[in-house]
Write a protein that holds these residues in place. Structure first.
Motif, mmCIF file in Angstrom:
data_model
loop_
_atom_site.group_PDB
_atom_site.id
_atom_site.type_symbol
_atom_site.label_atom_id
_atom_site.label_comp_id
_atom_site.label_asym_id
_atom_site.label_seq_id
_atom_site.Cartn_x
_atom_site.Cartn_y
_atom_site.Cartn_z
ATOM 1 N N UNK A 147 0.762 -0.994 -0.029
ATOM 2 C CA UNK A 147 0.030 -0.002 0.020
ATOM 3 C C UNK A 147 0.926 1.298 0.046
ATOM 4 N N UNK A 148 0.798 2.083 -1.008
ATOM 5 C CA UNK A 148 1.181 3.453 -0.973
ATOM 6 C C UNK A 148 0.296 4.530 -0.553
ATOM 7 N N UNK A 189 2.559 -4.540 3.511
ATOM 8 C CA UNK A 189 3.664 -3.434 3.695
ATOM 9 C C UNK A 189 3.080 -2.125 3.129
ATOM 10 N N UNK A 190 3.208 -1.112 4.065
ATOM 11 C CA UNK A 190 2.664 0.053 3.667
ATOM 12 C C UNK A 190 4.162 0.830 3.514
ATOM 13 N N UNK A 201 -4.346 6.632 -2.151
ATOM 14 C CA UNK A 201 -3.544 5.466 -2.005
ATOM 15 C C UNK A 201 -3.515 4.698 -3.352
ATOM 16 N N UNK A 202 -2.557 3.949 -3.567
ATOM 17 C CA UNK A 202 -2.397 3.010 -4.554
ATOM 18 C C UNK A 202 -1.808 1.628 -4.003
ATOM 19 N N UNK A 203 -2.718 0.620 -4.201
ATOM 20 C CA UNK A 203 -2.337 -0.701 -3.481
ATOM 21 C C UNK A 203 -2.351 -1.890 -4.558
ATOM 22 N N UNK A 221 -6.223 1.731 -7.325
ATOM 23 C CA UNK A 221 -5.972 3.135 -7.162
ATOM 24 C C UNK A 221 -7.166 3.870 -6.496
ATOM 25 N N UNK A 222 -6.986 4.535 -5.213
ATOM 26 C CA UNK A 222 -7.970 5.074 -4.344
ATOM 27 C C UNK A 222 -8.443 4.131 -3.387
#
Length: 161
Positions: A54-55, A85-86, A129-131, A145-146
């Motif tokens: 997760x970004x 992983x963040x 967020x982009x995951x 995305x989102x």
């Protein structure tokens, strides 16, 4: 009107196919990260586990909204083989990230991407967020995305554990 609906349907199908070709089933890029706690991990070291990358940023309302759900995913599935992983975006001040992690007691791997290398490796991520959900073989299952669709994410995790 009918013609417009058909064109729209065709565009949606084409977009879905393009998305699948671009992201689903592709190997996750090799990145090395260091957590706030000093632990290190790489995408290759996480093979054999399902991984949620997760970004996010502390200044991102969607990120703050979804973080409790990500924490629940970790609590529900870490013992079954999920790694969360963040990755904090490069523009997020490290002290803000540390305060956020302490305030919300995030129990998973949180890393700073101070140079933006991880974001670049995953496709030059600009929006948070982009995951990414990655399977045990290290292939990308899904990109969000989102804010994620959590019922869908749970179903995908359960299918791949």
């Amino acid at each position: 009107m009918k013609k417009g609906v058909l064109i729209l349907a065709a565009l949606l199908v084409a977009a879905g196919v393009a998305y699948s070709l671009l992201f689903a089933g592709n190997p996750a890029p090799e990145v090395k990260l260091t957590s706030l706690a000093g632990q290190t991990a790489s995408t290759s070291s996480l093979k054999g586990k399902v991984v949620l990358v997760n970004f996010w940023a502390t200044s991102c309302p969607g990120c703050v909204e979804e973080m409790p759900e990500i924490k629940k995913l970790h609590q529900d599935y870490a013992g079954k083989g999920l790694n969360v992983v963040a990755v904090a975006m490069s523009y997020d001040p490290p002290n803000y990230v540390q305060s956020f992690v302490a305030k919300y007691q995030l129990p998973f791997f949180v890393a700073l991407d101070t140079q933006g290398d991880a974001a670049k490796a995953f496709g030059d991520i600009q929006l948070a967020p982009t995951t990414f959900l990655i399977d045990k073989q290290g292939n990308i299952i899904k990109r969000y995305v989102g804010v994620m669709n959590f019922p869908e994410v749970r179903k995908l995790i359960e299918q791949h554990l």
